[in-house]
Design an enzyme around this catalytic site. Structure first.
Site, short mmCIF file in Angstrom:
data_model
loop_
_atom_site.label_atom_id
_atom_site.label_comp_id
_atom_site.label_asym_id
_atom_site.label_seq_id
_atom_site.Cartn_x
_atom_site.Cartn_y
_atom_site.Cartn_z
CE LYS A 163 44.60 49.24 50.71
NZ LYS A 163 44.81 48.25 49.96
CB VAL A 215 40.60 40.74 50.19
CG1 VAL A 215 39.90 41.76 50.69
CG2 VAL A 215 39.92 39.45 49.88
CB CYS A 216 41.62 45.85 47.74
SG CYS A 216 42.37 47.51 47.69
CG PHE A 217 40.72 47.95 51.94
CD1 PHE A 217 41.13 48.92 53.05
CD2 PHE A 217 40.07 48.05 50.93
CE1 PHE A 217 41.00 50.48 52.54
CE2 PHE A 217 39.88 49.70 50.44
CZ PHE A 217 40.34 50.59 51.37
CB ALA A 220 37.90 41.49 45.30
#
Lengths: 232, 126
Positions: free
Chosen positions: A134, A118-120, A61
């Site tokens: 990131k 969670v992507c980040f 996400a």
């Protein structure tokens, strides 16, 4: 993101490659291609005015709204140059060059983080980081002879984050793992604002266009396509 | 990298092992290496009629989402549901536990048009 896929279809049908740069209004939570919808707290999204969309690419996400999203749709070069890693490397070089125009020294790659929602919150090998944080996450889908890669450059943070929009994990309600993930998200990601770099979306977009043009040795026919919003 | 002699290969990097009119299909060692760590395998529906070279499902790795193509025409008669919980079998054992589906061959002669191990390796070196 449907527009990104439409660009991919156009390229597959013979159209020129596309670099698309856009922002999101209202904010939207994009889910990876196969990420379960049960990851999402639908009521929380509705309450915060966040749309939920599905990416054609993989990953976890990602909250859009404080980011600038890029998408590249192109033919895969023949042979090894068309492989996943080679394409990431080629396009990352464009992003790095573009960010350098903004005075940001980004580097490719990162340690593999835990497979959370969670992507980040974790940097993968194809991401761009500043130090160990990131700044840009990317994802890719290959369909036969064509490839779509898109990703987000963090300009600024919204007043809420992915953890406010995802369903509580199963387990002990007294121990909410989301707070640990939120802390990791904050510690492992960085925005252009936090780096003291320009954050005007037009300025950042121009820098990325310059970076891609230089590293890919192409000239862009720049066409503005407003109004696609969260359905874009 | 391993390319067993007894298999046939497609240019889209699937392998097929034919046994009694049925073909067991997976992705090659080369494909799994290029994809990286596989995190999800979308299995085709049992009963699906597939056409040679058509995309029938997708694989998500930590790097990308990529298509799986049918190497031959036929009907899917079995899928490897163990991949739901253990998709990494595509990486660890691509020609064994990482098989994806079984197809009942509609045109068995299509297998002869696929690449043998030597031809597939030559194709990879092009």
């Amino acid at each position: 993101m449907a527009a990104d896929l439409a660009c991919l279809d156009d390229v597959a049908a013979g159209a020129a490659p596309v670099l698309r740069l856009y922002r999101w209004s209202p904010p939207a939570l994009s889910l990876g291609r196969f990420q379960p919808e049960t990851d999402v707290d639908v009521d929380a999204c509705r309450g915060l005015g966040v749309e939920v969309v599905r990416r054609p690419t993989g990953g976890r996400a990602l909250l859009h709204g404080g980011d600038l999203t890029y998408a590249v749709a192109m033919l895969r070069p023949p042979g090894a140059a068309g492989h996943v890693d080679a394409l990431y490397g080629m396009l990352a070089a464009g992003l790095v060059a573009g960010l350098a125009e903004l005075g940001v020294a980004a580097a490719i790659g990162g340690d593999r983080g835990p497979a959370g929602p969670v992507c980040f919150a974790a940097a993968q090998g194809a991401d761009l980081r500043v130090g160990d944080r990131k700044l840009c996450g990317s994802a890719q889908v290959q369909r036969g002879a064509v490839v779509l890669q898109h990703g987000s450059v963090l300009l600024d943070r919204l007043p809420f984050d992915e953890l406010d929009l995802l369903a509580p994990p199963a387990g002990d309600p007294a121990h909410d793992a989301r707070e640990e993930t939120r802390a990791r998200l904050r510690a492992k990601s960085v925005t252009l604002t936090e780096l003291g770099a320009p954050t005007d979306p037009g300025t950042v977009a121009s820098a990325l266009v310059t970076g891609f043009a230089r590293t890919l040795d192409v000239e862009f026919d720049c066409t503005v396509r407003p109004g696609e919003g969260a359905q874009g | 990298m391993n390319f067993p002699e007894e298999l046939r290969y497609s240019r889209e990097h699937e392998w097929i092992r034919v046994e009694a009119g049925r073909g067991i299909v997976g992705i090659t060692d080369y494909a799994q290496d290029a994809l990286g760590d596989v995190v999800y395998v979308q299995l085709p529906d049992v009963g699906l009629e597939v056409i040679a070279n058509a995309s029938i499902s997708e694989i998500e790795s930590t790097k990308s989402v990529s298509e799986v193509f049918a190497p031959v025409t036929g009907k899917v008669v079995e899928v490897n549901t163990t991949l739901d919980d253990a998709p990494e079998q595509l990486n660890t054992d691509p020609y064994g536990a990482g098989w994806i589906f079984v197809v009942e061959l509609a045109e068995p002669e299509q297998v002869d048009g696929l690449l043998d191990a030597a031809a597939y390796q030559a194709f990879l070196e092009e």
